[in-house]
Design a protein around this motif. Structure first.
Motif, PDB file in Angstrom:
ATOM      1  N   CYS A 163       0.860  -1.195   0.000  1.00 29.33           N
ATOM      2  CA  CYS A 163       0.000   0.000   0.000  1.00 29.33           C
ATOM      3  C   CYS A 163       0.883   1.226   0.000  1.00 29.33           C
ATOM      4  O   CYS A 163       1.995   1.198   0.512  1.00 29.33           O
ATOM      5  N   CYS A 211      -4.287   2.842   6.219  1.00 28.15           N
ATOM      6  CA  CYS A 211      -5.532   3.443   6.721  1.00 28.15           C
ATOM      7  C   CYS A 211      -5.776   3.038   8.187  1.00 28.15           C
ATOM      8  O   CYS A 211      -5.450   1.913   8.585  1.00 28.15           O
ATOM      9  N   TYR A 228      -8.282   2.099   9.923  1.00 24.97           N
ATOM     10  CA  TYR A 228      -9.188   1.000  10.298  1.00 24.97           C
ATOM     11  C   TYR A 228      -8.699  -0.355   9.795  1.00 24.97           C
ATOM     12  O   TYR A 228      -9.282  -1.384  10.083  1.00 24.97           O
ATOM     13  N   CYS A 229      -7.586  -0.343   9.020  1.00 25.95           N
ATOM     14  CA  CYS A 229      -7.255  -1.532   8.223  1.00 25.95           C
ATOM     15  C   CYS A 229      -6.675  -2.688   9.032  1.00 25.95           C
ATOM     16  O   CYS A 229      -5.676  -2.534   9.736  1.00 25.95           O
ATOM     17  N   GLY A 263      -4.267  -5.120   0.877  1.00 27.38           N
ATOM     18  CA  GLY A 263      -3.299  -4.362   0.111  1.00 27.38           C
ATOM     19  C   GLY A 263      -3.944  -3.583  -1.056  1.00 27.38           C
ATOM     20  O   GLY A 263      -5.146  -3.447  -1.164  1.00 27.38           O
ATOM     21  N   THR A 264      -3.081  -3.120  -1.893  1.00 34.96           N
ATOM     22  CA  THR A 264      -3.526  -2.359  -3.055  1.00 34.96           C
ATOM     23  C   THR A 264      -2.819  -2.898  -4.305  1.00 34.96           C
ATOM     24  O   THR A 264      -1.712  -2.454  -4.632  1.00 34.96           O
ATOM     25  N   ASN A 323      -7.326   1.519  -5.248  1.00 30.31           N
ATOM     26  CA  ASN A 323      -7.802   2.788  -4.684  1.00 30.31           C
ATOM     27  C   ASN A 323      -7.838   3.838  -5.780  1.00 30.31           C
ATOM     28  O   ASN A 323      -7.033   3.787  -6.715  1.00 30.31           O
ATOM     29  N   ARG A 344      -7.528   7.994   4.347  1.00 32.87           N
ATOM     30  CA  ARG A 344      -7.552   7.732   2.902  1.00 32.87           C
ATOM     31  C   ARG A 344      -6.867   8.886   2.180  1.00 32.87           C
ATOM     32  O   ARG A 344      -6.855  10.019   2.680  1.00 32.87           O
TER      33      ARG A 344
HETATM   34  S1  SF4 Z   1      -5.345   0.872   1.165  1.00 37.50           S
HETATM   35 FE1  SF4 Z   1      -6.643  -0.867   1.722  1.00 37.50          FE
HETATM   36  S2  SF4 Z   1      -5.234  -2.495   2.335  1.00 37.50           S
HETATM   37 FE2  SF4 Z   1      -4.060  -0.567   2.277  1.00 37.50          FE
HETATM   38  S3  SF4 Z   1      -4.103   0.146   4.371  1.00 37.50           S
HETATM   39 FE3  SF4 Z   1      -5.834   1.116   3.321  1.00 37.50          FE
HETATM   40  S4  SF4 Z   1      -7.565  -0.282   3.661  1.00 37.50           S
HETATM   41 FE4  SF4 Z   1      -5.703  -1.373   4.173  1.00 37.50          FE
END
Ligand code: SF4
Length: 364
Positions: free
Chosen positions: A12, A16, A18-19, A60-61, A93, A130
């Protein structure tokens, strides 16, 4: 035969609050070795060519990988999916979707995109950590659609810290304005070890969560979406075929850091340690399911679906008649208005879907 594969990309560009997923900051030096190791792990499943019906790149992303690596991985995966009938979803994202990425993905066989938008409110996006605005999300969607990648799903999170009903109303209207075939709405979970947990945030109480869920359900239904799973809504049957594998409690292979799979009556979870993973020590824990656990998992997953499960398929899977074995709890749950038996199907009612724990308790 295994028809679904989940592939985890843990990188990523930001983390974030909450992740709770297995993730880490993107590092070019790790990404190359990681994709090479992923391919080795996937090859070790010995999946027949063209046998997969669904492939899901989650994270992940995945879209924070450089295009050449992502393209290389997709080309490798394309040997396994059935060219005549497959779904290949990539998660990403909004800020990672540049002008060229959608066509690139389409040319490498991707035919579904899952976009992590999460909210339209600047306050809530910034609270979650975000790195995009709702305008960025709309730009990303225009780019995906322009490239012909129209099978798009968007995620959003509700019951965020101090979220008001007005903010939720704004999010609902904003997400509906995107006019997408698929939407997922998740109530915030605060898991230990996350930024939110460290900041002392708590989940909203059940009453607030329930009221928010009802508001979403009503608005989405009015807009022509069907709730086909507790948190998932689709128009014109644009269901996530991959996720239906999980909810139908079918086997699937999973590869990558921290990924969990279900093969040969065993559930396994891969290591979350990148060094071990890159050494080829992929597997973490594995558990062969007892008959009791298999039943529990079957109900736990299938009853999340609006149309539940088929009595026929239940009989074929467990060699027993559901109506005979579960006659007493079924009568009780039907009387409470939580479960319905209709023709060949058993499914939770609207009320039952909100009280799944009660149904499961009665069946276990
Ligand atoms: S982008 Fe998605 S996987 Fe990466 S930290 Fe944020 S919520 Fe988690």
């Amino acid at each position: 035969m295994v028809a679904s594969l989940y592939v985890h990309i843990p990188f990523c560009r930001h983390i974030c609050g909450y992740c709770d997923f297995t993730k880490m900051f993107y590092e070019p030096k790790w990404a190359l070795s990681y994709v090479q190791e992923l391919k080795k792990e996937i090859a070790a499943f010995h999946l027949p060519a063209h046998s997969l019906k669904t492939v899901y790149l989650g994270g992940g992303t995945p879209t924070c990988l450089p295009k050449e690596l992502l393209g290389d991985l997709l080309d490798f995966l394309s040997k396994y999916w059935d060219p005549a009938d497959y779904e290949c979803t990539v998660e990403g994202n909004p800020e990672t979707i540049d002008e060229t990425l959608p066509l690139f993905l389409k040319q490498h066989g991707v035919n579904r995109f899952s976009l992590g938008i999460e909210s339209s409110s600047l306050r809530l996006l910034s609270l979650m950590g975000r790195h995009h605005t709702f305008a960025d999300a709309k730009t990303a969607i225009s780019r995906l659609k322009a490239a012909g990648l129209t099978n798009i799903s968007a995620d959003f999170i509700y019951a965020l810290p101090n979220e008001t009903m007005d903010e939720l109303q704004g999010d609902i209207a904003a997400f509906l304005s995107l006019d997408l075939p698929h939407l997922s709405a998740y109530s915030l979970t605060v898991s230990p070890g996350t930024g939110f947990a460290h900041q002392g945030y708590r989940e909203a109480d059940e009453q607030i969560q329930g009221a928010m869920y009802e508001m979403i359900l009503r608005a989405f239904r009015q807009a022509g979406y069907t709730r086909y799973e507790v948190s998932n809504f689709a128009r014109n049957h644009a269901y996530s075929r991959h996720n239906l594998t999980y909810w139908h409690d079918e086997e699937y292979a999973a590869a990558g850091l921290g990924a969990s799979g279900y093969l040969g009556r065993a559930r396994y979870t891969n290591t979350k340690n990148l060094t071990s993973y890159l050494k080829g020590e992929w597997r973490g824990e594995s558990e062969t399911l007892s008959r009791q656990s298999e039943h529990e998992d079957y109900f736990l997953t299938n009853l999340r679906l609006a149309d539940g499960f088929s009595l026929h398929q239940y009989q074929a899977r467990f060699q027993e008649d559901f109506l005979t074995v579960y006659r007493v709890p079924l009568q009780q749950l039907e009387a409470e208005g939580l479960l319905l038996h209709e023709g060949d199907r058993i499914h939770a009612t609207d009320r039952g879907i909100l009280l799944l724990d009660r149904i499961l308790l009665a069946l276990f």
